[in-house]
Scaffold this active site. Structure first.
Site: not given
Length: 351
Positions: A136, A186, A219, A243, A247
């Site tokens: 971000y 990742k 993932d 983030d 969720d």
């Protein structure tokens, strides 16, 4: 003792959940023998549409004197999300060095998970999300706009200071909890920033020999948040990954309406900010049916940060008791038919 809290109700259902939560915070504070004073800032998309900016130029200066900030929601269907996010929420997080984002995901007793075989208490995850840089960071740009060779560059930024901060905070929490930490990156595809992150996790882990460290690619972590959420305890991850995973965590524990968030300046030089994870939900704005519990739980995190542990516990316990009570009012996202005010009034009674 009195605390000065800045209120930014924001957009959509934000004002509704903030207004419903304030009397509950007052009740918990009164019972714990302290006062809460509030200053309301009506900043958000309405201001942007009228004046061209989500908040005034001196917005951070005006917020700086407060002990904490309670935010309702940010976002508007008629304004691009990158405009609203970069106009209010991200400047506050970055300007006040709120590099640590804590987001609990708890399956409460009485709440149904969409996953089979899980009941109250089976899922209790605490995600530590780096909050001011990573994916971000506003680093990059676009060139040759409108031409066939148009190009966009977006760079993720990872500093040792912020990465060590979030990693160490996660290890501290894991030490106080079950002693298990999952590092999510990742690094197979992002061989610079994410390998740097992994290296820092390895370095810091030497200071916490009692914490078991699990390493997952994002993932696989997303898959496992659905497949085996009960096996997670503390997760640490970058801005974007945190983030997304929070969720997922909110949904597997029953509703976005139960997901609180704390944006913390670990140096305590600036006010920290507390907010529900859910968005502005314009589709239900004004109907009086928004779930206020994520905002109440965010208030609990705020009181905890301010050192008012009795009030923080009282708020969290009131929500826990209400959800466990089959006869208590609940909003539609939790399978009920009650409105915002009925849920809030019941919480006040419990307090």
């Amino acid at each position: 003792m009195s605390y000065d809290i800045a209120l930014i109700p924001g957009d959509g259902i934000g004002p509704e959940v903030v207004d419903a939560t304030l009397p509950i915070l007052d009740a918990a504070a009164t019972a714990a023998d302290f006062d809460v004073e509030t200053t309301r800032y009506d900043w958000g998309t309405d201001r942007y549409l009228n004046e061209g900016a989500m908040m005034p130029e001196d917005g951070l200066d005006r917020l700086a004197s407060h002990d904490a900030i309670l935010l309702g929601a940010v976002g508007h269907p008629d304004v691009p999300d990158h405009v609203t996010l970069n106009g209010l929420l991200l400047p506050i997080r970055k300007g006040f060095d709120q590099s640590i984002c804590k987001r609990p995901a708890v399956l409460f007793e009485g709440v149904d998970s969409p996953l089979k075989g899980y009941s109250g208490g089976d899922i209790d995850v605490l995600v530590f999300r780096e909050n001011t840089e990573g994916e971000y960071a506003d680093v990059g740009g676009r060139e040759h706009r409108g031409y066939d060779n148009e190009v966009a560059v977006q760079s993720a930024v990872y500093t040792r200071r912020s990465t060590e901060r979030i990693v160490r905070a996660a290890f501290e929490a894991a030490t106080e909890r079950s002693g298990h930490l999952t590092n999510v990156t990742k690094s197979n595809a992002q061989a610079h920033g994410m390998v740097f992150w992994d290296d820092i996790v390895s370095e810091v882990s030497e200071e916490y020999p009692g914490v078991e460290v699990e390493r997952l690619l994002v993932d696989a972590a997303s898959m496992d948040m659905v497949r085996r959420p009960d096996e997670f305890d503390v997760l640490v991850c970058s801005n974007l990954f945190g983030d997304i995973l929070t969720d997922v965590g909110a949904i597997v524990t029953g509703s976005m309406g139960l997901a609180p968030s704390a944006n913390i300046d670990p140096g305590r030089d600036n006010p920290s900010m507390f907010e529900p994870v859910h968005g502005s939900a314009f589709d239900i704005m004004g109907e009086g049916v928004a779930n206020p519990l994520a905002t109440v739980l965010s208030g609990s995190l705020m009181f905890e940060h301010l050192g008012e542990d009795a009030a923080a516990t009282a708020l969290w316990d009131a929500v826990t008791d209400q959800l466990a009570d089959a006869d208590a009012p609940r909003t539609a996202d939790l399978g009920g038919e009650s409105g915002t005010e009925a849920v809030a009034a019941d919480l006040r009674d419990r307090l």
